[in-house]
Design a protein around this motif. Sequence first.
Motif, mmCIF file in Angstrom:
data_model
loop_
_atom_site.group_PDB
_atom_site.id
_atom_site.type_symbol
_atom_site.label_atom_id
_atom_site.label_comp_id
_atom_site.label_asym_id
_atom_site.label_seq_id
_atom_site.Cartn_x
_atom_site.Cartn_y
_atom_site.Cartn_z
ATOM 1 N N ALA A 33 25.357 -2.828 -23.446
ATOM 2 C CA ALA A 33 26.749 -2.504 -23.772
ATOM 3 C C ALA A 33 27.249 -3.317 -24.965
ATOM 4 C CB ALA A 33 27.637 -2.728 -22.548
ATOM 5 N N GLU A 34 26.951 -4.618 -25.015
ATOM 6 C CA GLU A 34 27.456 -5.444 -26.106
ATOM 7 C C GLU A 34 26.835 -5.047 -27.446
ATOM 8 O OE1 GLU A 34 27.715 -9.611 -25.644
ATOM 9 O OE2 GLU A 34 28.671 -9.524 -23.658
ATOM 10 N N ARG A 35 25.555 -4.721 -27.439
ATOM 11 C CA ARG A 35 24.916 -4.274 -28.681
ATOM 12 C C ARG A 35 25.568 -2.997 -29.194
ATOM 13 N NH1 ARG A 35 21.324 -0.625 -29.983
ATOM 14 N NH2 ARG A 35 20.831 -0.135 -27.806
ATOM 15 N N LEU A 36 25.837 -2.054 -28.273
ATOM 16 C CA LEU A 36 26.506 -0.814 -28.665
ATOM 17 C C LEU A 36 27.921 -1.085 -29.172
ATOM 18 C CD1 LEU A 36 25.387 1.501 -25.712
ATOM 19 C CD2 LEU A 36 24.666 1.693 -28.090
ATOM 20 N N LEU A 37 28.604 -2.050 -28.557
ATOM 21 C CA LEU A 37 29.961 -2.394 -28.996
ATOM 22 C C LEU A 37 29.945 -2.883 -30.441
ATOM 23 C CD1 LEU A 37 32.986 -3.039 -28.559
ATOM 24 C CD2 LEU A 37 32.245 -5.289 -27.725
ATOM 25 N N TRP A 38 29.068 -3.812 -30.758
ATOM 26 C CA TRP A 38 29.031 -4.329 -32.130
ATOM 27 C C TRP A 38 28.684 -3.230 -33.124
ATOM 28 C CZ3 TRP A 38 31.657 -8.314 -33.078
ATOM 29 C CH2 TRP A 38 31.696 -9.416 -32.228
ATOM 30 N N GLU A 39 27.732 -2.361 -32.769
ATOM 31 C CA GLU A 39 27.368 -1.255 -33.666
ATOM 32 C C GLU A 39 28.561 -0.344 -33.925
ATOM 33 O OE1 GLU A 39 24.185 0.822 -31.837
ATOM 34 O OE2 GLU A 39 22.655 -0.718 -32.275
ATOM 35 N N HIS A 40 29.372 -0.141 -32.890
ATOM 36 C CA HIS A 40 30.516 0.761 -33.024
ATOM 37 C C HIS A 40 31.688 0.082 -33.708
ATOM 38 C CE1 HIS A 40 34.008 3.155 -31.455
ATOM 39 N NE2 HIS A 40 33.195 4.134 -31.777
ATOM 40 N N LEU A 41 31.893 -1.205 -33.437
ATOM 41 C CA LEU A 41 33.085 -1.899 -33.911
ATOM 42 C C LEU A 41 32.998 -2.340 -35.364
ATOM 43 C CD1 LEU A 41 35.857 -3.119 -33.141
ATOM 44 C CD2 LEU A 41 34.632 -5.186 -32.403
ATOM 45 N N LYS A 42 31.835 -2.804 -35.794
ATOM 46 C CA LYS A 42 31.722 -3.389 -37.136
ATOM 47 C C LYS A 42 32.207 -2.464 -38.250
ATOM 48 C CE LYS A 42 28.058 -6.777 -36.294
ATOM 49 N NZ LYS A 42 26.642 -7.129 -36.556
ATOM 50 N N PRO A 43 31.849 -1.161 -38.243
ATOM 51 C CA PRO A 43 32.364 -0.301 -39.322
ATOM 52 C C PRO A 43 33.895 -0.195 -39.306
ATOM 53 C CG PRO A 43 30.516 0.753 -38.208
ATOM 54 C CD PRO A 43 30.890 -0.437 -37.386
#
Length: 615
Positions: A280-290
């Motif tokens: 979940a955290e990896r997906l969050l960073w991938e989604h949030l950074k842009p």
Amino acid sequence: MGKMEKTDVIIVGAGPAGLALALSLAKFNIHSVLLEKDLETTEDPRGVYLTHDAIRILWDLGLGDSLQQIGHEVPSVNFHTTSFANSPFHIKHLSADECWQTIPNAILFIQPKLESAMREKVMATPHCDLRCGCTVTDREQCGENLIVQYESGKGASRKIGKIKGSFLIGADGKKGVVRKHFLEASSGIKQVDSAYRYDGTWVAANLKLIVPTPETHPAFPLWNLDFTPEAVYDLFWPKGWHFCSPPGKPTAAGRFGPYEARMWRHEFAQNDWDDDSMDAERLLWEHLKPMITRSKDSSNRQFPGGEVTYPLDCIHILRCRPYRFTHKVVNKWFDDRIILIGDAAHVFPPFGGQGIASGLRDAHQLAWRIALFQRLPEGSRTFRNGLLEAWARERHEGVKYAATFTSLNGRACNQGDSLLFWFMRKLIWLVNRIHFLPIIPDPIVAIETRGYKQVEDGFLSTKHGGGGRLAQIYVEQQNQPPMLSDELIKRADTVMSLLIIVRGSGADLGAELVAEAKEALRAVKMERSVLSEDSIRILSPDSGTDAQVFYPTPSRRLAELGITIKKGYSAHNYLARFGPTTRFVIVRPDFYIFSLANDVEELVECLEMLRVRIG
């Protein structure tokens, strides 16, 4: 095992719905015991958005002064394509008085702070007894009462207690013991699909944000463009609530809690979620950074050095995990004296702030019915079931309205700016600018203010205009400061209130109408705990010399007193809900109208109908 204890109402679960019920019952001096399995309130915020009448209910329960400490007023709901870094294609501003409600239309709050404030209120009243660390294990019928068994403590300190009460309320969530263990197998009560069909998995995260400064992050490039720390924060984490739609993953995000708490909720759809292969955290960073990487400022001026990302070390993840979002409602709300409220009765996706709000409505609209039954000496099973059936019908309709509200936002978030959504926005915009055409109200506002006028066999008189929701304004008396109009019906000695509307000139008109109302109450032989002469309030459109008469506070006077009002606020809204010829209004304590009467003959008819309803 200790001796048997007794109370009026046993509430299982001390979340917002259970606490609201305890406080609502306390207003009528009805005692309750709340049994909560957890020792402390959770520190993890879950619900973050409260809407319209839910805030009004909290205010009615004495929490108005606490709201600034638990959240902030929502300025707008913004609909974007792909990311909140993009300009919204639609903005719903919430600062106007569209719902004729003086207090905020919506707040973004921290749920643990709300529950703590509610617990403080519960512990401050002698009519509530909150017991934490108590797990309910069994229940049995004892004549007209219920006996609930529970355990507290562990090991050698483990204790078993029993409480006898008139009603058992399941406010213990969608997997709670009351519905899952006491009702599902024996009575077939379960949660089923409802008006809004939605089923999806989302990753939901709570973030604690830190504001960078030139001292903590001297290399951050925006200092060279004269950005202040607060300007940086506002650019990357914009105010308001944000729905982001495809292309990209549907997203719901925004600040919550008091502004100074620096909290951000971030949720995005992940319908292919797999426990074994996804983090979940990896997906969050991938989604949030842009979304927190910008190449231009809020005025669309390009940064000369290219893209800038908000410092990642200023973002702390407090919670990040997948959730399954759906909408369900029970196929039956009660069985005899066992009643379900809150998430035990219904669950919602997070598109409309309707989960906690609906639980507060359940509680607020149930409490006075329990008080009514407890106060009447000859309350029969038929009368009790009639009260609860009317409550269930109204709440079923209320949940349907809430689902419609949720689906409107949900469709825009999950599907984007559809042709239908675009067409409706343009139509409303066009019609509302043509002066000779009637204004088309926002569909959400229409749902919010419709009330229960269309509910068959609710606790109201559809024949006499019942079911509408009271507006909220400021009112005052001679030589008294303004107060919210809800104070007119806040009573403990009677369940209902009788408003007398005095229109027209003549010093004796108000006295004549009061005398007629008192004679009508005596003629009908109304039970005093339901409606009495002491529950009469007189309201006039204009100020006068009679100290007993309330009247709307003019906007000019509110401004002089430093009381802020919304755009579009009108002191005439309260009386406008009744119609120009209404003289008498029987009002329920949950802000709904039982009936309207144009003269004393109609009043007698309404009182007779009320007396029949209470047996």
